[in-house]
Design an enzyme around this catalytic site. Sequence first.
Site, PDB file in Angstrom:
ATOM      1  N   LYS A 214       0.857  -1.173   0.000  1.00 12.89           N
ATOM      2  CA  LYS A 214       0.000   0.000   0.000  1.00 12.89           C
ATOM      3  C   LYS A 214       0.897   1.227   0.000  1.00 12.89           C
ATOM      4  CE  LYS A 214      -3.836   2.144   2.323  1.00 12.89           C
ATOM      5  NZ  LYS A 214      -4.756   2.078   3.470  1.00 12.89           N
ATOM      6  N   ARG A 224     -11.092   9.688   1.403  1.00 16.12           N
ATOM      7  CA  ARG A 224     -11.012  10.395   2.695  1.00 16.12           C
ATOM      8  C   ARG A 224     -12.224  11.302   2.890  1.00 16.12           C
ATOM      9  NH1 ARG A 224      -4.421  11.255   2.836  1.00 16.12           N
ATOM     10  NH2 ARG A 224      -3.988   9.017   2.843  1.00 16.12           N
ATOM     11  N   LYS A 237       1.015   9.983   5.616  1.00 11.19           N
ATOM     12  CA  LYS A 237       1.147   8.603   6.084  1.00 11.19           C
ATOM     13  C   LYS A 237       2.451   7.962   5.643  1.00 11.19           C
ATOM     14  CE  LYS A 237      -3.880   7.981   6.348  1.00 11.19           C
ATOM     15  NZ  LYS A 237      -5.011   7.031   6.197  1.00 11.19           N
ATOM     16  N   GLU A 253       8.038  -6.194   1.367  1.00  9.46           N
ATOM     17  CA  GLU A 253       6.802  -6.090   2.153  1.00  9.46           C
ATOM     18  C   GLU A 253       5.896  -7.293   1.891  1.00  9.46           C
ATOM     19  OE1 GLU A 253       4.925  -4.749   4.297  1.00  9.46           O
ATOM     20  OE2 GLU A 253       5.982  -2.938   4.895  1.00  9.46           O
ATOM     21  N   LYS A 268      -2.147  -1.507  -3.927  1.00  9.60           N
ATOM     22  CA  LYS A 268      -3.009  -0.340  -3.818  1.00  9.60           C
ATOM     23  C   LYS A 268      -2.182   0.936  -3.826  1.00  9.60           C
ATOM     24  CE  LYS A 268      -6.255   1.542  -0.432  1.00  9.60           C
ATOM     25  NZ  LYS A 268      -6.928   1.295   0.822  1.00  9.60           N
ATOM     26  N   SER A 294     -10.262   5.191  -4.995  1.00 10.80           N
ATOM     27  CA  SER A 294     -11.232   6.266  -5.227  1.00 10.80           C
ATOM     28  C   SER A 294     -10.767   7.279  -6.270  1.00 10.80           C
ATOM     29  CB  SER A 294     -11.528   6.964  -3.896  1.00 10.80           C
ATOM     30  OG  SER A 294     -10.333   7.456  -3.304  1.00 10.80           O
ATOM     31  N   TYR A 333     -14.991   0.432  -7.369  1.00  9.53           N
ATOM     32  CA  TYR A 333     -16.297   1.071  -7.148  1.00  9.53           C
ATOM     33  C   TYR A 333     -17.199   0.896  -8.366  1.00  9.53           C
ATOM     34  CZ  TYR A 333     -13.683   2.980  -3.265  1.00  9.53           C
ATOM     35  OH  TYR A 333     -12.914   3.081  -2.134  1.00  9.53           O
TER      36      TYR A 333
HETATM   37  C1  PBG Z   1      -6.827   3.684   5.066  1.00 12.87           C
HETATM   38  C2  PBG Z   1      -7.511   3.460   3.776  1.00 12.87           C
HETATM   39  C3  PBG Z   1      -7.263   4.161   2.592  1.00 12.87           C
HETATM   40  C4  PBG Z   1      -8.164   3.682   1.652  1.00 12.87           C
HETATM   41  C5  PBG Z   1      -8.899   2.661   2.241  1.00 12.87           C
HETATM   42  N1  PBG Z   1      -8.490   2.548   3.561  1.00 12.87           N
HETATM   43  C6  PBG Z   1      -6.216   5.174   2.308  1.00 12.87           C
HETATM   44  C7  PBG Z   1      -6.125   6.364   3.142  1.00 12.87           C
HETATM   45  O1  PBG Z   1      -7.109   6.997   3.524  1.00 12.87           O
HETATM   46  O2  PBG Z   1      -4.974   6.703   3.437  1.00 12.87           O
HETATM   47  C8  PBG Z   1      -8.274   4.207   0.253  1.00 12.87           C
HETATM   48  C9  PBG Z   1      -9.336   3.624  -0.608  1.00 12.87           C
HETATM   49  C10 PBG Z   1      -9.640   4.447  -1.805  1.00 12.87           C
HETATM   50  O3  PBG Z   1      -9.020   5.493  -2.058  1.00 12.87           O
HETATM   51  O4  PBG Z   1     -10.551   4.051  -2.529  1.00 12.87           O
HETATM   52  N2  PBG Z   1      -6.660   2.579   5.859  1.00 12.87           N
END
Ligand code: PBG
Length: 344
Positions: A214, A224, A237, A253, A268, A294, A333
């Site tokens: 990730k 978010r 992060k 990883e 991801k 997203s 999605y």
């Molecule tokens: C965090 C989390 C994220 C997504 C799902 N869980 C990333 C983040 O906010 O840092 C992203 C999913 C997306 O963008 O569709 N645990």
Amino acid sequence: MNKFTPARAVTTSRSVDEITASRRLRRMRKADWSRRLVQENRLTVDDLIWPIFVIDGENRREEIAAMPGVYRMSVDLAVREAERAAKLGIPSLATFPNVDLALRDQTGSHILDPENVINRATRAIKAAVPEIGIITDAALDPFTSHGHDGILRDGVIVNDETVDQVVAAAVIQAQCGADIIAPSDMMDGRVGAIRDGLDANGFQGVAIMSYATKFASAFYGPYREAVGTAGLLQGDKKTYYLDHANGDEALREAEQDVLEGADMLMVKPGLPYLDIIRQLKDAFSMPTFAYQVSGEYSMIMAASANGWIDGERAMLESLLCFKRAGCDGILTYFAPRVAEMLKG
Ligand code: PBG
């Protein structure tokens, strides 16, 4: 030369240059039937995992501005959508919550509440649609007041304390009926600790989908907004997600998560990281997934809304390219829309 000259004699009389010059890679592209015949990869409904957003209340459905066509839904509506997904043949859902700000704190303690919206959604969906797989995220970010995936102490995301919390959350999620735990927090050691925690509580059958690689990414922006962490997040992060410049580190990883007992690996975001998907598939031969996140969804939707690209074709192309890169499935999605199309 008569027409009964053996083919071998004909070919051996030709030079390499002549053979090369007569090679026509377009021959098999000439018609729809021949293209279908030689198509190497296919997208089916069995490849789809649908991420959904759940909220408290009843008969509630909220739009997410940056994700047209995606909604936050109360549990009763999520159950109906799960029924629709199962009818379409979508194998599995991944759930994410948007919880009241009042319930968020420094340690994300509300994730441990068996009555939180994620756990209620799992129980309700499992009761109504037992044939669909439920994937839950054990990360703390929707539950913390600072939007980080871990416990924040003196400006540091503390690893081992976070892992303890994540393991406890995973066990509760399994008790509620989750089939797959997908920890997205990138703390060291979480996969092995979750495996031990699940096994110690009798959940040997619950799988772990590791968010093995990730990356710290700008493409999470709309998510978010969806889970309500956009305005909360302090800093970034980068101390726990991977640097998007690093491919070797991504392999290390993933290897670590495989050794700790991951059943499936996930990359991801998706499209900018197809090279990582291919490397993981070749290196580990594990069930491998991509999360078309997203921001990837929003880009396609926004360009399409402007008439700049054909959104439907871009959607299908992007998803099929994940298959070509080595994916066994994709979190997207677009899942219900694609499933409808594939059915039609
Ligand atoms: C965090 C989390 C994220 C997504 C799902 N869980 C990333 C983040 O906010 O840092 C992203 C999913 C997306 O963008 O569709 N645990």
